[in-house]
Design a protein around this motif. Structure first.
Motif, PDB file in Angstrom:
ATOM      1  N   GLY A  66      39.350  40.010  55.260  1.00  0.00           N
ATOM      2  CA  GLY A  66      38.839  41.064  55.602  1.00  0.00           C
ATOM      3  C   GLY A  66      38.759  42.416  54.887  1.00  0.00           C
ATOM      4  O   GLY A  66      38.386  41.904  53.437  1.00  0.00           O
ATOM      5  N   VAL A  67      38.244  43.505  55.050  1.00  0.00           N
ATOM      6  CA  VAL A  67      38.121  44.315  54.287  1.00  0.00           C
ATOM      7  C   VAL A  67      39.083  45.725  53.660  1.00  0.00           C
ATOM      8  O   VAL A  67      38.760  46.674  54.889  1.00  0.00           O
ATOM      9  CB  VAL A  67      37.344  45.682  55.283  1.00  0.00           C
ATOM     10  CG1 VAL A  67      35.686  44.894  55.141  1.00  0.00           C
ATOM     11  CG2 VAL A  67      37.758  45.878  56.581  1.00  0.00           C
ATOM     12  N   ASN A  68      39.674  44.634  53.170  1.00  0.00           N
ATOM     13  CA  ASN A  68      41.227  45.771  52.884  1.00  0.00           C
ATOM     14  C   ASN A  68      40.821  44.772  50.716  1.00  0.00           C
ATOM     15  O   ASN A  68      40.059  43.810  50.056  1.00  0.00           O
ATOM     16  CB  ASN A  68      42.519  45.231  52.938  1.00  0.00           C
ATOM     17  CG  ASN A  68      42.217  43.457  53.611  1.00  0.00           C
ATOM     18  OD1 ASN A  68      42.002  43.086  52.286  1.00  0.00           O
ATOM     19  ND2 ASN A  68      42.195  43.046  54.511  1.00  0.00           N
ATOM     20  N   ASN A  69      42.064  45.456  50.358  1.00  0.00           N
ATOM     21  CA  ASN A  69      41.951  44.774  48.807  1.00  0.00           C
ATOM     22  C   ASN A  69      42.706  43.991  48.177  1.00  0.00           C
ATOM     23  O   ASN A  69      42.315  42.898  47.261  1.00  0.00           O
ATOM     24  CB  ASN A  69      42.166  46.365  47.852  1.00  0.00           C
ATOM     25  CG  ASN A  69      43.844  45.937  48.238  1.00  0.00           C
ATOM     26  OD1 ASN A  69      44.720  46.087  49.031  1.00  0.00           O
ATOM     27  ND2 ASN A  69      44.780  45.900  47.010  1.00  0.00           N
ATOM     28  N   THR A  70      42.795  43.203  49.365  1.00  0.00           N
ATOM     29  CA  THR A  70      43.924  41.643  49.786  1.00  0.00           C
ATOM     30  C   THR A  70      42.790  40.689  49.515  1.00  0.00           C
ATOM     31  O   THR A  70      42.615  39.591  48.426  1.00  0.00           O
ATOM     32  CB  THR A  70      44.392  41.282  50.801  1.00  0.00           C
ATOM     33  OG1 THR A  70      45.352  42.393  51.047  1.00  0.00           O
ATOM     34  CG2 THR A  70      44.845  40.153  50.280  1.00  0.00           C
ATOM     35  N   THR A  71      41.402  40.734  49.631  1.00  0.00           N
ATOM     36  CA  THR A  71      39.951  40.439  49.386  1.00  0.00           C
ATOM     37  C   THR A  71      39.754  40.206  48.233  1.00  0.00           C
ATOM     38  O   THR A  71      39.111  41.316  47.672  1.00  0.00           O
ATOM     39  CB  THR A  71      39.020  40.328  51.131  1.00  0.00           C
ATOM     40  OG1 THR A  71      39.904  40.032  51.539  1.00  0.00           O
ATOM     41  CG2 THR A  71      37.902  39.440  50.424  1.00  0.00           C
ATOM     42  N   VAL A  72      39.791  39.644  47.084  1.00  0.00           N
ATOM     43  CA  VAL A  72      38.818  39.116  45.642  1.00  0.00           C
ATOM     44  C   VAL A  72      37.196  39.376  45.764  1.00  0.00           C
ATOM     45  O   VAL A  72      37.701  37.824  46.616  1.00  0.00           O
ATOM     46  CB  VAL A  72      39.772  38.344  44.593  1.00  0.00           C
ATOM     47  CG1 VAL A  72      39.413  38.585  43.770  1.00  0.00           C
ATOM     48  CG2 VAL A  72      41.447  39.556  44.475  1.00  0.00           C
ATOM     49  N   TRP A  73      36.560  40.605  45.799  1.00  0.00           N
ATOM     50  CA  TRP A  73      35.265  39.971  45.564  1.00  0.00           C
ATOM     51  C   TRP A  73      34.685  40.041  44.722  1.00  0.00           C
ATOM     52  O   TRP A  73      33.557  38.729  44.600  1.00  0.00           O
ATOM     53  CB  TRP A  73      34.807  40.987  46.238  1.00  0.00           C
ATOM     54  CG  TRP A  73      34.576  42.336  45.495  1.00  0.00           C
ATOM     55  CD1 TRP A  73      35.491  43.165  46.205  1.00  0.00           C
ATOM     56  CD2 TRP A  73      34.295  42.822  44.535  1.00  0.00           C
ATOM     57  NE1 TRP A  73      35.553  44.843  45.452  1.00  0.00           N
ATOM     58  CE2 TRP A  73      34.785  44.445  44.911  1.00  0.00           C
ATOM     59  CE3 TRP A  73      32.913  41.837  43.610  1.00  0.00           C
ATOM     60  CZ2 TRP A  73      34.479  44.665  43.348  1.00  0.00           C
ATOM     61  CZ3 TRP A  73      32.912  43.269  42.719  1.00  0.00           C
ATOM     62  CH2 TRP A  73      33.293  44.856  43.138  1.00  0.00           C
ATOM     63  N   SER A  74      35.791  40.506  43.274  1.00  0.00           N
ATOM     64  CA  SER A  74      34.811  39.897  41.939  1.00  0.00           C
ATOM     65  C   SER A  74      35.723  38.523  41.411  1.00  0.00           C
ATOM     66  O   SER A  74      34.454  38.509  40.237  1.00  0.00           O
ATOM     67  CB  SER A  74      36.105  41.137  41.483  1.00  0.00           C
ATOM     68  OG  SER A  74      37.606  40.603  41.117  1.00  0.00           O
ATOM     69  N   ASP A  75      36.124  37.914  41.961  1.00  0.00           N
ATOM     70  CA  ASP A  75      36.341  36.381  41.897  1.00  0.00           C
ATOM     71  C   ASP A  75      34.814  35.504  41.267  1.00  0.00           C
ATOM     72  O   ASP A  75      34.373  35.704  42.364  1.00  0.00           O
ATOM     73  CB  ASP A  75      36.538  35.784  42.338  1.00  0.00           C
ATOM     74  CG  ASP A  75      38.070  34.531  42.206  1.00  0.00           C
ATOM     75  OD1 ASP A  75      38.868  34.292  41.199  1.00  0.00           O
ATOM     76  OD2 ASP A  75      37.046  33.235  42.022  1.00  0.00           O
TER      77      ASP A  75
END
Lengths: 443, 398
Positions: free
Chosen positions: A14-23
């Motif tokens: 979801g929309v939190n910093n657990t989710t890594v989008w920069s990978d």
């Protein structure tokens, strides 16, 4: 001896910093193909269900839309219904807020989803008392916090009355005689109390599960009672042995007074995981992931939530501010499901200063130290051992897994950990039923 | 393509109250995904523009102002149309999916993200038909609003205040909110800029700050702008008040003329309202609704309808023109009425599957033989099929 069976679910990040989008492996968080990918992986691994969270207002910090984390989600009902077309057995669970909806429409949507998925729907019931979110809705943020469980419980019971307004045998559809309904009063309902004053005819006949599976996540005294009295599954935050066992025995112990047995409530802590060829590999990867999750900019934003003031001028690779947190109303961050609230900001700041000094940590390093949580780290064998041991020891009935990369973040777990759990006889190799209630052992 | 665009309106086992008793009907499967997948795929096999899915917050009635649930011998019970459309979307590839949504009792924020999501799961084939609900029975399912008396005759007088006009004015506000929310994310708002750590450019996310008589909505949406930018909004309209709503808010309006001359006068009325709304330069499709009972011969079609009428105990009547005859005869009528200014038709099959397959396998080849219908889908989005350009975002800096 038969081993206690583990229940596993997959959470779409979801929309939190657990989710890594920069990978480089991170894909779209909104294209339907990403949802298909994660759901089909979960089904291939014979998971109980796929879970989708909800958000109804974009988060803000310092009066601006929060821009560092993944933002943007699809509509829960719509994406779950579409996923029913590309999966066959996997349960489809969604969070739906009971504050900014009415029982009639939510019941109508869940009953429809249960029909369209042939019995795979689940509802994570949440409430909001948040006027900030309410600005997107006709009803606004009217609900005092002390009434949230009262309204939620009344909402749920009203929805149940609607689900139960059809018994399942009313439709004759007899072309010869022209009798469509055997019972011409099917769907009749009337509910009148302080929260809801409604009556009429519910238009959706009884669905395959009768009622969707009910999931809750409350942890307060009221939340635990609400779950014990009404939920089929509960998301807990206690993924460790001692805390898990304490929560497990507490909540399951509350069931008797509601005439329920321990098997009628499945306890599933949320869990993250990092796998590697060896335990050392996994710990190395975990370190890299924590740095992806807490960038320098994110570290400053986290620190602002304790300091309750703008710290954008600070260097994340430098030391903590010399000033103390600003006391008073905590308004810097809005719209988070769980805004980091600190009961005693001065004491927390003092603690953090001591920790930073002792370990010589920068702001970013400190934030990684105090916020990053990875539940399972290790080789597939280590992780399978840990999960199995926790479940066999009644620290939980299983886990809801939160991958940190979308949409492929579950692949490795499905390919390496699941077969080990299956070998031990702790996890199914094939679905034995067709509905989510079947998978959870609730029917 | 020179011929009319063709949509089909799906409702239960068909529009005749006795349709569920026809041979081949699947009345026991109306609440299953399989039924809806099959009928939408049949429409797609005929390369029709789109399907609409009827819906209501109450049990079915024969006439709108009947009391829901009181009539014996008709189909009772239905599923949420948006969820049906979503369930069918991954199993189809070209046809537009236009569910009905009741806008009187639901939240525009929720519907906006639901239709945007339908657009994502169908990769650009979503639309929506907005419908008002003014009956006391609908209100009592929600228990939070009371309206004055809902009288159909009020629908002819847009100049005079009435509860009915309020409902349509509210619906116009509702559609305005839908559209603003769809635009509240610029198309390139997601930037994933590792250097600055920003996932989105917040300058490209916009508060919509809608304040109206019935509701206020802050925004932005939680769902990024859908593939079509703005999924087409459609509405059924029978008289001046709803024509005004359609002219202000819709991309497609369904109307119900009884003959060619009336088609021409309705089109003229809609175009006048369109000018009045300041949308004269925009494309607003006017589709004629026609209920169809088709047969190999006129006699066969008439016999079939007579049989259905006998089963239901009364002659079928409708708000829309009821056509009974052959596919060739229907093609004649459609091309004739197209000449009166209609740009397409929404056909309501009297009974499914018979009249649906008669459209896809009878009418469509008939029109193709006259060079008046597509042989292949020429676009992959619903806007593309309707000849509507992808709209610019109202909030984007020029």
């Amino acid at each position: 001896m038969t081993r206690k069976q583990i229940h596993l679910a997959a959470h779409f990040p979801g929309v939190n910093n657990t989710t890594v989008w920069s990978d480089p492996a991170a894909g779209s968080h909104i294209e339907f193909s990403s949802f298909v990918k994660l759901a089909q992986t979960a089904e291939r691994a014979k998971f109980d269900f796929f879970f989708l969270a909800e958000g109804l207002r974009l988060r803000e910090q310092n009066g601006e839309i929060y821009d560092l984390d993944v933002v943007g989600r699809p509509d829960t009902f719509t994406v779950l219904s579409a996923l029913a077309a590309v999966t066959e057995r996997l349960g489809l669970a969604g969070t739906i807020n009971s504050t900014f909806n009415e029982p009639f429409e939510v019941a109508r949507q869940f009953a429809s989803l249960d029909h369209l998925s042939a019995g795979r729907a689940a509802w994570n019931v949440v409430t909001s008392w948040d006027a900030f979110t309410g600005e997107n809705f006709r009803r606004g943020g009217f609900l005092p916090q002390d009434q949230r469980y009262e309204r939620a419980e009344t909402f749920l019971r009203t929805a149940w009355e609607l689900f139960d307004s059809w018994h399942g045998d009313e439709i004759a559809a007899d072309a010869g005689s022209g009798v469509f309904l055997r019972d011409s009063s099917a769907g009749a309902f009337a509910h009148h109390d302080a929260h809801f004053d409604i009556e009429g005819r519910f238009p959706v006949p009884r669905s395959p599960q009768g009622r969707p599976v009910i999931i809750q996540a409350g942890d307060s005294e009221e939340g635990r009672e609400f779950a014990a009295s009404t939920a089929d599954a509960i998301f807990s935050r206690y993924g460790t042995l001692e805390a898990g066992q304490a929560f497990y025995s507490d909540v399951k112990g509350r069931l008797t007074k509601y005439g329920r047995t321990p098997e009628q409530l499945v306890i599933l802590p949320a869990a993250t995981f990092v796998l590697g060829d060896t335990d050392a590999d996994a710990h190395e990867r975990a370190h890299v992931i924590r740095r992806q999750q807490v960038s320098g900019q994110t570290a400053i934003k986290f620190l602002e939530q304790l300091w309750n003031t703008d710290l954008s001028a600070y260097d994340p690779d430098g030391p903590l501010p010399a000033t103390d947190p600003v006391l008073g109303d905590h308004t810097i961050a809005r719209g988070r499901a769980s805004v980091r609230m600190y009961r005693d900001p001065l004491a927390t700041a003092k603690e953090w200063r001591q920790l930073a000094e002792a370990k010589n940590l920068s702001i970013r390093e400190l934030m990684i130290e105090v916020t990053a949580r990875q539940t399972f780290i290790g080789s597939a064998t280590t992780v399978a051992d840990a999960i199995d041991e926790l479940v066999q020891a009644d620290a939980s009935d299983g886990f809801i897994l939160v991958p940190h990369v979308t949409p492929g973040g579950l692949d490795e777990f499905a390919d390496t950990v699941v077969p080990l759990l299956q070998e031990r006889g702790s996890f199914r190799s094939e679905y034995t039923g067709t509905t989510l209630r079947d998978h959870l052992g609730l029917s | 393509m020179t011929g009319p665009r063709i949509a089909v309106a799906l409702d239960g086992a068909g529009w005749h109250p006795a349709a569920w008793r026809e041979p081949g009907a699947r009345p026991g499967e109306l609440l299953t995904a399989g039924y809806w997948t099959d009928v939408v795929r049949e429409a797609e096999a005929g390369k029709l523009d789109f399907v609409t899915l009827e819906d209501s917050l109450a049990l079915q009635t024969v006439n709108y102002l009947d009391r829901p649930g009181e009539r014996d011998g008709i189909v009772q019970g239905r599923l949420d149309a948006v969820l049906i459309a979503a369930r069918v979307a991954p199993l189809t590839s070209h046809i537009g999916l236009v569910p009905t949504a009741v806008v009187t009792h639901t939240e525009p924020f929720h519907l906006s993200k639901a239709i945007a999501t339908l657009d994502y799961v169908s990769t650009g084939r979503a639309g929506v038909r907005v419908q008002v609900a003014g009956r006391a029975e609908d209100n009592r399912h929600f228990g939070r609003r009371e309206f004055g008396e809902f009288r159909l005759e009020d629908s002819a007088e847009p100049g005079r205040p009435s509860p009915l006009r309020d409902l349509f004015d509210e619906a116009a506000d509702y559609v305005e909110v839908l559209r603003r929310l769809w635009d509240s994310w610029e198309d390139d708002a997601e930037i994933r800029d590792v250097a600055t750590g920003r996932f989105v450019d917040r300058e490209k996310l916009h508060y919509i700050d809608f304040e109206g008589r019935w509701f206020s909505v802050k925004g932005p949406s939680i769902t990024p702008r859908p593939p079509q930018g703005q999924p087409p909004v459609t509405a059924l309209a029978h008289a001046a008040v709803p024509y005004r709503l359609a002219a202000r808010s819709a991309d497609v309006v369904y109307v119900t003329p009884s003959d060619r001359a009336q088609a021409a006068s309705i089109v003229a009325e809609v175009r006048d309202e369109q000018e009045l709304a300041g949308r004269g330069a925009e494309t607003l499709h006017v589709f004629g609704d026609v209920v169809v009972f088709l047969g190999e011969t006129e006699q066969a079609a008439a016999d079939r309808k007579a049989r259905l009428d006998e089963l239901s105990g009364e002659e079928y009547s409708s708000d829309a023109h009821v056509f009974t005859g052959t596919p060739a005869g229907l093609a004649d009528l459609l091309l004739d009425w197209q000449g009166a200014g209609l740009s397409g038709f929404r056909l309501r099959p009297g009974a499914v599957p018979h009249d649906l397959t008669a459209i896809t396998r009878g009418l469509v080849p008939e029109l193709r033989g006259r060079g008046a219908f597509r042989t292949e889908y020429e676009a992959s989005t619903l806007r593309g099929l309707l000849g509507l350009a992808r709209p610019a975002n109202r909030y984007a800096a020029v």
